[in-house]
Design an enzyme around this catalytic site. Structure first.
Site, short mmCIF file in Angstrom:
data_model
loop_
_atom_site.label_atom_id
_atom_site.label_comp_id
_atom_site.label_asym_id
_atom_site.label_seq_id
_atom_site.Cartn_x
_atom_site.Cartn_y
_atom_site.Cartn_z
N HIS A 289 -15.18 0.25 -4.03
CA HIS A 289 -14.32 -0.42 -4.98
C HIS A 289 -15.08 -1.24 -5.82
O HIS A 289 -14.74 -1.12 -7.04
CB HIS A 289 -13.45 -1.00 -3.97
CG HIS A 289 -12.42 -0.48 -3.20
ND1 HIS A 289 -12.49 -0.72 -1.84
CD2 HIS A 289 -11.53 0.44 -3.47
CE1 HIS A 289 -11.44 -0.09 -1.37
NE2 HIS A 289 -10.94 0.92 -2.32
N LYS B 154 2.91 0.58 6.03
CA LYS B 154 1.64 0.81 6.56
C LYS B 154 1.24 -0.29 7.59
O LYS B 154 1.81 -1.23 7.34
CB LYS B 154 0.48 1.22 5.40
CG LYS B 154 0.41 2.30 4.81
CD LYS B 154 -0.89 1.88 3.90
CE LYS B 154 -1.24 3.53 3.23
NZ LYS B 154 -2.26 3.33 2.15
N ARG C 224 -13.20 10.07 -5.44
CA ARG C 224 -14.59 10.32 -4.86
C ARG C 224 -14.99 11.86 -4.84
O ARG C 224 -16.10 12.16 -5.24
CB ARG C 224 -14.52 9.73 -3.53
CG ARG C 224 -14.75 8.47 -2.95
CD ARG C 224 -14.44 8.04 -1.81
NE ARG C 224 -13.05 8.22 -1.56
CZ ARG C 224 -12.43 8.00 -0.69
NH1 ARG C 224 -12.82 7.18 0.29
NH2 ARG C 224 -11.06 8.44 -0.46
N SER D 127 -12.48 2.97 3.14
CA SER D 127 -12.07 1.80 4.06
C SER D 127 -11.71 2.36 5.56
O SER D 127 -12.16 1.69 6.56
CB SER D 127 -10.75 1.17 3.53
OG SER D 127 -11.10 0.81 2.41
O1 PNS Z 1 -5.54 2.62 -1.44
P1 PNS Z 1 -4.37 3.38 -1.79
O2 PNS Z 1 -3.75 3.31 -0.43
O3 PNS Z 1 -4.97 4.85 -1.90
O4 PNS Z 1 -3.50 2.93 -2.90
C1 PNS Z 1 -2.23 3.71 -2.99
C2 PNS Z 1 -1.22 2.97 -4.05
C3 PNS Z 1 -1.04 1.41 -3.43
C4 PNS Z 1 -1.91 2.77 -5.36
C5 PNS Z 1 0.19 3.55 -4.06
O5 PNS Z 1 0.58 3.78 -2.65
C6 PNS Z 1 0.97 2.83 -4.91
O6 PNS Z 1 1.06 2.75 -6.01
N1 PNS Z 1 2.20 2.09 -4.07
C7 PNS Z 1 3.00 1.35 -4.92
C8 PNS Z 1 4.38 1.90 -4.66
C9 PNS Z 1 4.77 2.99 -5.74
O7 PNS Z 1 4.82 2.64 -6.90
N2 PNS Z 1 5.05 4.28 -5.41
C10 PNS Z 1 5.19 5.28 -6.44
C11 PNS Z 1 4.16 6.13 -6.88
S1 PNS Z 1 3.59 7.08 -5.57
#
Ligand code: PNS
Length: 163
Positions: free
Chosen positions: A22, A46, A95, A133
């Site tokens: 990151h 989560k 990745r 992570s």
């Molecule tokens: O690090 P991650 O867990 O892969 O990140 C995922 C993240 C946080 C970017 C995604 O879950 C997110 O945007 N969550 C906010 C809720 C949202 O907007 N959902 C609609 C799009 S899928």
């Protein structure tokens, strides 16, 4: 021709916890953007290892008070958060091909929700391709030394929580 003088992106994620992968992406994004907003998404479904405050603290310690980096958290939709910050670019790291499907679905969903917000991708630095992570946490639980894969503040916290 006038050129906008401030370009910012939002780098959203769980960051549970922040890794060197990151951090590498943030450093490289700062060559492109004037400002990077690292935004922790609060996901009630989560069960993160670290609280939002702990994650924010570790990120802040790792970006060393860089004035071009903002750390924040949000609940709800990413597009709503982006709109509230008046930022139209979302940054995600990728990745490997295995990340693609998930990113592809999220990008199209976000685009469906708000056509003014676009997602751009940067490839993870080669050194950090296998740093994730989830696997970092599993490795620490099993007794591994991950200090070469995460910032110092994160390595300390992982040991505190998991050893
Ligand atoms: O690090 P991650 O867990 O892969 O990140 C995922 C993240 C946080 C970017 C995604 O879950 C997110 O945007 N969550 C906010 C809720 C949202 O907007 N959902 C609609 C799009 S899928």
């Amino acid at each position: 021709m006038s050129v906008p003088d401030k370009h910012a992106c939002i780098y959203p994620g769980s960051f549970d916890p922040l890794t060197n992968g990151h951090l590498d992406l943030i450093t490289r994004a700062l060559h492109i953007f004037d400002m990077v907003i690292i935004a922790i998404a609060v996901n009630p479904d989560k069960k993160p290892l670290f609280t939002v405050d702990e994650r924010l603290e570790m990120i802040r310690a790792s970006v060393e008070n860089n004035p071009r980096v903002i750390t924040d958290s949000f609940e709800g939709l990413l597009v709503d958060y982006a709109r509230s910050k008046d930022v139209h670019t979302v940054l995600r790291g990728m990745r490997a091909v295995s990340d693609f499907e998930y990113e592809y679905e999220m990008t199209f969903m976000n685009r469906k929700l708000d056509r003014n917000i676009d997602t751009i991708f940067m490839l993870t630095g080669l050194r950090w391709l296998f740093v994730h992570s989830k696997t970092i946490k599993a490795a620490v639980k099993a007794g591994a030394d991950v200090s070469s894969m995460v910032p110092e503040a994160v390595a300390r916290k992982l040991i505190e929580k998991l050893s």
